[in-house]
Design a protein around this motif. Structure first.
Motif, PDB file in Angstrom:
ATOM      1  N   VAL A 173       0.851  -1.189   0.000  1.00 25.50           N
ATOM      2  CA  VAL A 173       0.000   0.000   0.000  1.00 25.50           C
ATOM      3  C   VAL A 173       0.885   1.238   0.000  1.00 25.50           C
ATOM      4  CG1 VAL A 173      -2.067  -0.989   1.065  1.00 25.50           C
ATOM      5  CG2 VAL A 173      -0.246  -0.145   2.521  1.00 25.50           C
ATOM      6  N   SER A 174       0.347   2.316  -0.560  1.00 24.19           N
ATOM      7  CA  SER A 174       1.091   3.581  -0.577  1.00 24.19           C
ATOM      8  C   SER A 174       0.169   4.705  -0.113  1.00 24.19           C
ATOM      9  CB  SER A 174       1.632   3.875  -1.977  1.00 24.19           C
ATOM     10  OG  SER A 174       0.575   3.999  -2.904  1.00 24.19           O
ATOM     11  N   PHE A 175       0.799   5.783   0.368  1.00 24.84           N
ATOM     12  CA  PHE A 175       0.071   6.887   0.985  1.00 24.84           C
ATOM     13  C   PHE A 175       0.559   8.218   0.434  1.00 24.84           C
ATOM     14  CE2 PHE A 175       0.321   3.292   3.767  1.00 24.84           C
ATOM     15  CZ  PHE A 175      -0.969   3.153   4.229  1.00 24.84           C
ATOM     16  N   GLU A 176      -0.346   9.195   0.343  1.00 25.43           N
ATOM     17  CA  GLU A 176       0.015  10.516  -0.176  1.00 25.43           C
ATOM     18  C   GLU A 176       0.655  11.410   0.873  1.00 25.43           C
ATOM     19  OE1 GLU A 176      -3.535  12.058  -2.019  1.00 25.43           O
ATOM     20  OE2 GLU A 176      -3.001  11.087  -3.912  1.00 25.43           O
ATOM     21  N   ALA A 177       0.671  10.968   2.117  1.00 23.15           N
ATOM     22  CA  ALA A 177       1.286  11.760   3.185  1.00 23.15           C
ATOM     23  C   ALA A 177       2.316  10.900   3.906  1.00 23.15           C
ATOM     24  CB  ALA A 177       0.225  12.237   4.174  1.00 23.15           C
ATOM     25  N   GLU A 178       3.359  11.545   4.389  1.00 21.55           N
ATOM     26  CA  GLU A 178       4.322  10.825   5.209  1.00 21.55           C
ATOM     27  C   GLU A 178       3.597  10.302   6.436  1.00 21.55           C
ATOM     28  OE1 GLU A 178       7.691  13.287   6.096  1.00 21.55           O
ATOM     29  OE2 GLU A 178       8.325  13.364   3.998  1.00 21.55           O
TER      30      GLU A 178
END
Length: 162
Positions: free
Chosen positions: A138-143
């Motif tokens: 999974v990937s996220f747009e925020a740290e």
């Protein structure tokens, strides 16, 4: 232990997928449910479930939130590469990347080929009977710092896929 709203939501999503797994579903339906519910439970931008072939090729079988170009930028992947998905498969350990700076240090190829706004990534191996079958990423747009609860949730999703 006091449950937060996000913890309750994640538990509900685990139960939903657990219920779906008891129904007579085609494996592709199960994969789709696990990836989509996992993403929704975490607020992820993208998700991928990939199988590991006998020759070490890592083959995405379900993706959500990624363009065809973004997927093609990494194809073909092999467990010998240094990407979160491939390292999780090779080392049989979850990979947590909290920021683009950390990605640049640990996985420079990830940023050079990437066309998304992702700033954090997680990848967990899918292990059954002692063998790595695949990887859930999974990937996220925020740290983000992956909390213990998030790590457990993502790991539970991986266990459901396995």
């Amino acid at each position: 232990m006091v449950l937060q709203d996000s913890d309750t939501d994640q538990l509900a999503r685990l139960a939903l997928v657990g219920h779906a797994l008891t129904e007579s579903l085609h494996p592709s339906e199960i994969i789709r449910i696990v990836v989509r519910q996992g993403m929704a439970g975490l607020g992820a931008e993208g998700g991928v479930l990939a199988f590991v072939a006998a020759d070490g090729t890592v083959v995405p079988v379900e993706t959500v939130g990624y363009t065809t170009e973004a997927i093609d930028a990494f194809a073909p992947m092999n467990v010998g590469q240094d990407l979160p998905l491939t390292v999780a498969a090779r080392d049989r350990e979850p990979v947590w990347v909290s920021s683009r700076a950390e990605a640049a240090s640990r996985f420079p190829a990830l940023l050079s080929a990437m066309s998304s706004n992702s700033k954090a990534w997680a990848a967990v191996p899918l292990v059954a009977d002692g063998s790595v079958l695949g990887v859930l990423g999974v990937s996220f747009e925020a740290e983000r710092h992956f909390s213990k609860a998030e790590r457990l949730f993502i790991g539970a999703r991986g266990d459901q896929c396995s």
